[in-house]
Design an enzyme around this catalytic site. Structure first.
Site, PDB file in Angstrom:
ATOM      1  N   ASP A 504       0.840  -1.201   0.000  1.00 30.50           N
ATOM      2  CA  ASP A 504       0.000   0.000   0.000  1.00 30.50           C
ATOM      3  C   ASP A 504       0.870   1.244   0.000  1.00 30.50           C
ATOM      4  O   ASP A 504       0.595   2.216  -0.685  1.00 30.50           O
ATOM      5  CB  ASP A 504      -0.940   0.001   1.210  1.00 30.50           C
ATOM      6  CG  ASP A 504      -0.197  -0.059   2.533  1.00 30.50           C
ATOM      7  OD1 ASP A 504       0.920  -0.611   2.575  1.00 30.50           O
ATOM      8  OD2 ASP A 504      -0.730   0.450   3.539  1.00 30.50           O
ATOM      9  N   ARG A 508       5.502   4.290   6.103  1.00 30.63           N
ATOM     10  CA  ARG A 508       5.056   4.307   7.492  1.00 30.63           C
ATOM     11  C   ARG A 508       5.094   2.902   8.090  1.00 30.63           C
ATOM     12  O   ARG A 508       5.574   1.962   7.443  1.00 30.63           O
ATOM     13  CB  ARG A 508       3.655   4.907   7.589  1.00 30.63           C
ATOM     14  CG  ARG A 508       2.568   4.066   6.960  1.00 30.63           C
ATOM     15  CD  ARG A 508       1.214   4.754   7.101  1.00 30.63           C
ATOM     16  NE  ARG A 508       0.160   3.985   6.477  1.00 30.63           N
ATOM     17  CZ  ARG A 508      -0.817   4.514   5.744  1.00 30.63           C
ATOM     18  NH1 ARG A 508      -0.874   5.811   5.529  1.00 30.63           N
ATOM     19  NH2 ARG A 508      -1.750   3.729   5.244  1.00 30.63           N
ATOM     20  N   GLU A 510       3.537   0.355   8.098  1.00 34.67           N
ATOM     21  CA  GLU A 510       2.541  -0.476   7.432  1.00 34.67           C
ATOM     22  C   GLU A 510       3.237  -1.250   6.305  1.00 34.67           C
ATOM     23  O   GLU A 510       3.568  -2.387   6.478  1.00 34.67           O
ATOM     24  CB  GLU A 510       1.399   0.402   6.910  1.00 34.67           C
ATOM     25  CG  GLU A 510       0.171  -0.393   6.528  1.00 34.67           C
ATOM     26  CD  GLU A 510      -1.119   0.387   6.687  1.00 34.67           C
ATOM     27  OE1 GLU A 510      -1.102   1.536   7.115  1.00 34.67           O
ATOM     28  OE2 GLU A 510      -2.178  -0.202   6.352  1.00 34.67           O
ATOM     29  N   TRP A 569     -11.237  -6.497  -1.756  1.00 33.48           N
ATOM     30  CA  TRP A 569      -9.818  -6.716  -1.444  1.00 33.48           C
ATOM     31  C   TRP A 569      -9.462  -8.165  -1.807  1.00 33.48           C
ATOM     32  O   TRP A 569      -8.630  -8.420  -2.672  1.00 33.48           O
ATOM     33  CB  TRP A 569      -9.557  -6.418   0.042  1.00 33.48           C
ATOM     34  CG  TRP A 569      -9.169  -4.993   0.286  1.00 33.48           C
ATOM     35  CD1 TRP A 569      -7.936  -4.553   0.671  1.00 33.48           C
ATOM     36  CD2 TRP A 569      -9.978  -3.806   0.129  1.00 33.48           C
ATOM     37  NE1 TRP A 569      -7.941  -3.175   0.770  1.00 33.48           N
ATOM     38  CE2 TRP A 569      -9.163  -2.699   0.445  1.00 33.48           C
ATOM     39  CE3 TRP A 569     -11.278  -3.574  -0.253  1.00 33.48           C
ATOM     40  CZ2 TRP A 569      -9.635  -1.388   0.388  1.00 33.48           C
ATOM     41  CZ3 TRP A 569     -11.758  -2.270  -0.302  1.00 33.48           C
ATOM     42  CH2 TRP A 569     -10.945  -1.201   0.008  1.00 33.48           C
ATOM     43  N   GLU A 782      -2.174   9.005  -0.978  1.00 32.00           N
ATOM     44  CA  GLU A 782      -3.248   8.173  -0.427  1.00 32.00           C
ATOM     45  C   GLU A 782      -4.588   8.904  -0.492  1.00 32.00           C
ATOM     46  O   GLU A 782      -5.631   8.307  -0.716  1.00 32.00           O
ATOM     47  CB  GLU A 782      -2.919   7.817   1.024  1.00 32.00           C
ATOM     48  CG  GLU A 782      -3.906   6.856   1.666  1.00 32.00           C
ATOM     49  CD  GLU A 782      -3.384   6.299   2.976  1.00 32.00           C
ATOM     50  OE1 GLU A 782      -2.455   6.904   3.564  1.00 32.00           O
ATOM     51  OE2 GLU A 782      -3.897   5.256   3.421  1.00 32.00           O
ATOM     52  N   HIS A 803       1.160   6.156  -2.471  1.00 35.39           N
ATOM     53  CA  HIS A 803       0.114   5.134  -2.403  1.00 35.39           C
ATOM     54  C   HIS A 803      -0.402   4.955  -3.819  1.00 35.39           C
ATOM     55  O   HIS A 803      -0.972   5.860  -4.383  1.00 35.39           O
ATOM     56  CB  HIS A 803      -1.014   5.689  -1.520  1.00 35.39           C
ATOM     57  CG  HIS A 803      -1.421   4.792  -0.416  1.00 35.39           C
ATOM     58  ND1 HIS A 803      -0.646   4.603   0.702  1.00 35.39           N
ATOM     59  CD2 HIS A 803      -2.545   4.057  -0.233  1.00 35.39           C
ATOM     60  CE1 HIS A 803      -1.279   3.780   1.524  1.00 35.39           C
ATOM     61  NE2 HIS A 803      -2.432   3.428   0.979  1.00 35.39           N
TER      62      HIS A 803
HETATM   63  C1  RAM Z   1      -4.886   1.271   4.800  1.00 31.67           C
HETATM   64  C2  RAM Z   1      -3.932   0.871   3.732  1.00 31.67           C
HETATM   65  C3  RAM Z   1      -4.507   0.456   2.431  1.00 31.67           C
HETATM   66  C4  RAM Z   1      -5.969   0.106   2.468  1.00 31.67           C
HETATM   67  C5  RAM Z   1      -6.417  -0.299   3.820  1.00 31.67           C
HETATM   68  C6  RAM Z   1      -7.874  -0.653   3.880  1.00 31.67           C
HETATM   69  O1  RAM Z   1      -4.348   0.925   6.026  1.00 31.67           O
HETATM   70  O2  RAM Z   1      -3.002   1.894   3.585  1.00 31.67           O
HETATM   71  O3  RAM Z   1      -4.299   1.399   1.434  1.00 31.67           O
HETATM   72  O4  RAM Z   1      -6.190  -0.907   1.540  1.00 31.67           O
HETATM   73  O5  RAM Z   1      -6.156   0.705   4.729  1.00 31.67           O
END
Ligand code: RAM
Length: 927
Positions: A504, A508, A510, A569, A782, A803
């Site tokens: 994604d 960060r 993630e 997803w 994002e 993103h």
């Molecule tokens: C965020 C991510 C991603 C997304 C989810 C649901 O944490 O960055 O982009 O798919 O949420």
């Protein structure tokens, strides 16, 4: 190191040479006047690989792109264990003359192949006039260790592996382990292979020199199911007598903390097997085992994916991977047998490499001794630092994607990721440092702790861009600066989020394999890079992580957490194989994934009542102006509608897949299910006037059924005005989140609203693609307003400046603005149908299709439309040239008349529809 095998290999090569009969059907009937086939590759784009993963590979090639070659009518492939045997005495495979135009993914049907085997192959083809080409150059591939049983090595590590905290934080990472061993080579070497992998990340050195140029190897897979192994040619590293091998081992994705998963209860381990073949035929194998020694007292103190790396030059152990090193103070390692349940497989996509270097565009001394370097581009990778330091001084290296208004580093959006590197100098003078076992997402680098008597200089920092090493293959340009910037942002967005797996975001805490983001960007990704094997490998991870009941995690590799699956997803398991098939022509991707597709549909079915499914979804994630009562990140489009739409989509793609694979009965069964879902969908979610009655009316609520063909024709006609009304209500802006945005251009195209799509795309105000560009974006963001010049940073906890999801517009830019589209799998049939619009006066793109380069370049010249195209051999193209069809069209500089290469199929009001054979053409119309 202990010597495992020592066996004599006898080479009986030339003895059998003359016993192999020549193929009778390879006689050449006519003269060889064409050039040879080119770009010979095995399976998903591999050129002469070693350590290859596939014992039943397929072969692809391109025909030479010249005016003599229009198509292939037959081919002949030969494969041998020795190049000398080719083409006439192939001992592994002779396909014979196969009458076929197939140039992609021709399956190997020769003798059974096994681990380590090397195959040489070449081919020739017959063209449209049945003339044979020359034989191609000889290509080759060498298999890696295909089975766990090929591994004699053991996993090794220190008995106790310690962690260290990042300074002034509570974030712990494993200290890097250094492991080494001396060994003796006592004969003349013919070839040598180092097979290696890690539970963690490794970097190997032999006799003081790094093996290969990979970074972050072996990459990230579901480690409890499958670990990928790498193969290196070690010949040039070795010498007669004593040698030494050293491996640095870090936690990486395996042993480090990751979002949701937290700190895993495992520590890094490494395993390698060095196989040396001598000129006398003997093979000697050296492995990791109990006889190795290790320390954690080396210069890389710790390294973590999120938190960065700490390097202490005072701890450098000089020449530690050479024979002169004395390791008596190092500890004995512990060794573990390999796990039978974890499959060791040769890596099936290209490793991460350092692929580009960026130099700063400016530097600013923000405080005395604190300097910020602007790389001019948000990028992913590491810096290479060359800076003067004082002995014992510690350089602090910080990263940021953006600066605050006061010019200082903005790091809030890294959330819990410390993302800082440290370097402590062992002596006065210039140091050179590049982190090894971490990566950062950044545009800005801040240095402090250097020798302040020196004047800061741009040369102190170089940005090393890193990602999976696929070939970037698209050239897109236009007359519009911001559109070109958007194209650049899409490319950088993809590059930054394909560091071994699709992520994604890259910066960060993630950086996870979010499946929704991946399915959204996948179609566009093919236009940008040669990502076939990248997706194939990750799809294997999807299958590894799919539950018994069919659930596909929302992140792959799975990080656990409470979410089992999610509509939009998890559908990645049907969407990405299908998109990969369409764009590459590889049926293999469908074969590999069909069972998983069915299982995923089965999961939906288990949750369905009268075809309406109860399941989790993130919905139309990050829809602008969402009024969601609980969490604004979720859009307001009905979850029920989204889930049912994706259910239908996955069922449809599964039925299409069944059809391609020849499972007609199953195809029919899924088609019927699709029809049944569609019936319920329209009945429950629409009124008879084509208006949504399930949840609020939104752009996405209309886009989903229109994109996925869920409505009867009559209802489509009625629904379209409602969609257009929704768009009008927003002054022709998008109001779509992750799921709706990629569908918007597809649907508007389908319903002939290209002008409207141009208007939406060229909007400068929020929310729009150019809006982010107006705020300074150099990658996709994002959120459309992750930052605004007026209000500063978005307050949301999730605020990534890299993103790729909204980059999905890229597909439309290539397919419609440049006009290059595949209309039969793998670009076997091409449509070149650019439609000018908005303020554009020209656009051009070249796409490296499986058959060769396709290009389209158009410009408006006064009242004329000029188009130049290139169509690769072995394809046909339908060209739609916009213009006044009441008047004539010029082809290649002369008034058009039907001929053997260009035929007029029809005229619409707006365009001439022509069919062309492979070649280069130019067209001119009055416009
Ligand atoms: C965020 C991510 C991603 C997304 C989810 C649901 O944490 O960055 O982009 O798919 O949420």
């Amino acid at each position: 190191m202990h010597i495992l095998t020592r066996n004599k290999l006898t080479f009986v090569v030339f003895g059998i040479l003359f016993l192999v009969s020549c193929s009778s059907n390879q006689n050449t009937t006519t003269t060889t006047n064409n050039n040879a086939p080119q770009d010979l590759i095995v399976s998903e784009g591999f050129k002469n690989p070693i350590g290859f993963y596939d014992a039943t590979p397929s072969f692809s090639w391109k025909l030479p792109q010249n005016k003599n070659v229009k198509k292939q009518t037959a081919y002949s492939i030969v494969g041998a264990s020795n190049p000398e045997l080719l083409p006439d005495n192939a001992d592994l495979w002779e396909s014979g003359k196969i009458e076929s135009d197939q140039t992609l993914f021709v399956k190997y049907k020769g003798k059974k192949l096994s681990s380590r085997q090397k195959v040489y192959w070449q081919l020739k083809f017959w063209d449209q006039d049945k003339k044979t080409s020359d034989w191609s150059e000889v290509a080759n591939f060498e298999l890696g260790l295909l089975n766990n049983s090929d591994w004699k090595a053991k996993w090794i590590s220190l008995p106790k592996v310690d962690k260290e905290k990042a300074p002034k934080t509570n974030k712990k990472s494993y200290k890097v382990q250094y492991l080494r061993k001396d060994f003796t080579i006592d004969s003349k070497i013919a070839s040598a292979r180092l097979y290696i992998t890690a539970k963690g990340l490794f970097e190997a050195e032999i006799n003081g020199k790094k093996v290969g140029d990979d970074v972050m190897a072996p990459g990230w897979t579901p480690y409890n199911k499958r670990i990928e192994t790498l193969t290196y040619d070690a010949l040039d590293h070795l010498q007669k007598g004593t040698n030494a091998i050293g491996i640095a081992l870090a936690e990486g994705w395996y042993g480090g903390r990751l979002m949701l998963r937290g700190y895993p209860k495992v520590s890094p381990k490494v395993m390698c097997q060095l196989e040396v073949k001598y000129t006398n035929g003997e093979v000697q194998t050296f492995i990791t085992d109990e006889s190795w020694t290790a320390t954690q007292d080396g210069p890389i103190v710790y390294a973590g994916i999120y938190d960065g790396e700490q390097y202490d030059a005072r701890k450098e152990q000089k020449a530690w991977s050479t024979k002169t090193f004395n390791d008596t103070s190092w500890q004995k390692v512990i060794a573990e047998d390999i796990d039978a349940t974890i499959k060791l497989t040769p890596k099936r996509h290209n490793t991460v490499k350092s692929v580009q270097e960026l130099v700063p565009i400016s530097i600013t001394e923000i405080d005395k001794g604190v300097v910020i370097f602007d790389m001019g581009q948000n990028m992913v990778g590491v810096p290479r630092i060359k800076v003067p330091m004082h002995k014992e001084g510690t350089l602090k290296i910080r990263f940021a994607e953006m600066l605050q208004q006061d010019g200082r580093m903005y790091t809030k959006n890294y959330r819990g990721a410390v993302s800082t590197d440290y370097y402590t100098a062992k002596e006065d003078g210039q140091i050179a440092y590049q982190p090894t076992f971490t990566f950062h997402g950044f545009r800005y680098v801040e240095l402090s702790g250097f020798d302040v008597s020196a004047t800061p200089d741009k040369s102190w920092v170089t940005g090393i861009v890193q990602h999976s090493d696929y070939k970037l293959n698209l050239e897109f340009s236009s007359s519009h600066k911001k559109l070109n910037q958007l194209q650049s942002n899409i490319i950088w967005g993809l590059r930054g989020n394909t560091l071994d797996i699709p992520t994604d975001c890259p910066q960060r805490d993630e950086r996870a394999g979010w499946t929704g983001d991946a399915q959204v960007i996948a179609p566009t990704s093919f236009f940008i890079g040669d990502v076939h094997s990248f997706w194939m490998s990750w799809l294997e991870s999807l299958r590894n992580d799919q539950d018994e009941d069919g659930a596909v995690p929302v992140m792959v590799p799975s990080l656990g957490g409470r979410l089992k699956a999610g509509a939009g997803w998890s559908d990645v398991i049907t969407i990405v194989p299908w998109e990969t098939y369409l764009r590459t022509g590889d049926v293999g991707v469908l074969e590999e994934n069909y069972t998983s597709m069915k299982k995923w549909v089965g999961f939906y079915q288990s949750k369905a009542k009268n075809h309406i499914v109860k399941m989790f979804t993130h919905g139309d994630w990050l829809q602008p102006y969402s009024t969601h009562e609980r969490d604004e990140r979720f859009g307001v489009t009905s979850n029920k509608l989204i889930i049912t739409a994706y259910y239908a989509r996955s069922v449809y793609l599964t039925s299409q897949t069944a059809k391609v694979l020849g499972y007609q009965a199953e195809a029919k069964q899924y088609e019927l299910l699709f029809d049944a879902i569609c019936d319920v969908f329209q009945e429950q979610f629409f009124d008879t006037q084509g208006r949504i009655i399930e949840g609020p009316e939104t752009q996405t609520a209309y886009l989903l059924p229109l994109a996925f063909d869920l409505l009867d024709q009559e209802l489509v006609q009625k629904a379209v005005p409602h969609l257009l009304e929704q768009i009008k209500l927003t002054d022709n802006h998008l109001r779509t989140g992750f799921l709706g945005t990629p569908l918007l251009p597809l649907v508007l195209d389908k319903i002939g609203e290209t002008d409207l799509m141009y208007e939406i795309l060229f909007k400068e105000t929020y929310p729009s693609w150019f809006y982010s560009i107006n705020q300074g974006a150099t990658t996709m963001w994002e959120r459309w307003n992750s930052y605004t010049i007026k209000d500063g940073f978005n307050k949301g906890g999730m605020n990534s400046f890299n993103h790729y999801a909204y980059g999905a517009i890229g597909r439309w830019m290539y397919e419609r603005i440049a006009g290059i589209k595949s209309t039969k799998v793998g670009f076997k049939e091409i449509e070149i149908a650019p439609i000018p619009g908005g303020p554009l006066t020209s656009a051009a793109a070249t796409y490296n299709s499986p058959y060769g380069k396709v290009s389209s370049s158009w410009k408006l010249v006064g009242k004329q439309f000029h188009l130049e195209i290139k169509v690769p051999p072995n394809t046909t193209a339908q060209v739609l040239v916009p213009g006044n069809t009441q008047e004539g069209i010029e082809v290649n500089g002369v008034e058009f008349e039907d001929n053997s290469d260009v035929k007029l199929l029809s005229k619409t009001k707006e365009a001439f529809v022509l069919k062309v054979t492979p070649g280069a053409y130019s067209f001119k119309t009055n416009y």
